[in-house]
Enzyme design. Sequence first.
Site, short mmCIF file in Angstrom:
data_model
loop_
_atom_site.label_atom_id
_atom_site.label_comp_id
_atom_site.label_asym_id
_atom_site.label_seq_id
_atom_site.Cartn_x
_atom_site.Cartn_y
_atom_site.Cartn_z
N GLY A 51 0.80 -1.22 0.00
CA GLY A 51 0.00 0.00 0.00
C GLY A 51 0.83 1.26 0.00
N GLY A 78 1.73 3.23 -2.40
CA GLY A 78 1.49 4.21 -3.45
C GLY A 78 0.75 5.45 -2.98
CG ASP A 117 -4.98 -7.71 -6.86
OD1 ASP A 117 -5.10 -7.43 -5.65
OD2 ASP A 117 -5.92 -8.16 -7.55
CB SER A 128 -8.82 -0.28 11.58
OG SER A 128 -9.95 0.52 11.90
CE1 TYR A 142 -10.84 -0.97 6.44
CE2 TYR A 142 -11.46 -0.65 8.75
CZ TYR A 142 -10.57 -0.45 7.70
OH TYR A 142 -9.41 0.26 7.92
CE LYS A 187 -7.98 -2.86 8.05
NZ LYS A 187 -6.57 -2.80 7.57
#
Length: 236
Positions: free
Chosen positions: A9, A11, A59, A139, A153, A157
């Site tokens: 991640g 980018g 990916d 998170s 989500y 997590k």
Amino acid sequence: MAKTAIITGSGSGVGRAVALRMAAEGWTVALVGRTAKGLEETRQLAGTNASNLHVFSCDIADPVAAEKTVAAAVNKLGGVTALVNCAGTNIPRRSLEVLNAGDYQSVIAANLNGTVYFVLGVLPAMRKAGSGTIVNIVSDAGMFANAKAGAAYVASKFGVSGLTQSINAEERQHGIRACAIYPGDIATPLLDKRPVPPPMEARAKMIQPEDMADCVMLCVNLPDRAVVEQMLVRPR
């Protein structure tokens, strides 16, 4: 001893901030993300440290692509001191009332499965070296469920939280440690996937990606004898 890291991640958002901090502190980093353009932007933002960053578009939800990417990154780096899993996604239609199986699977594939693939990929090299740090950006929704994040989500997590605990339970004998960081709201592009994206003035009061980079560096720079197993970070 050379300090090398793989960051998923990287980018944008937290991954980019961590990569730039590591590059500035002399780390050699493999940048991993879906789009080469974003990764190359991160590399260019490193300025004179750009040569320390290497781009690997992937990916992470694809197990075959993830396995190949980890192998190529470890080979390029000559080993791996740290893995920082920052990649993650969410969906606008996230409440249980509207959630469908396809969207649920896409979130699990990126947030949980992709993290697992990269952990599995680096463990052999870390075991061989007798040391290594794995940092998972989770998170606070992976510690306390909330409706705002959505069920898919939250489930993903909580899974990453359990994975982090499993790494410490099984791999400490090999000198490997893992840290789960549980941030509250962070001002990253992921906010744009909320059903109602927050305004800029609200984002300015949130945790910033650079704050998360501070947290990651604490985890990876601690002496090998110590590990931060869990870190809860929320906006003041």
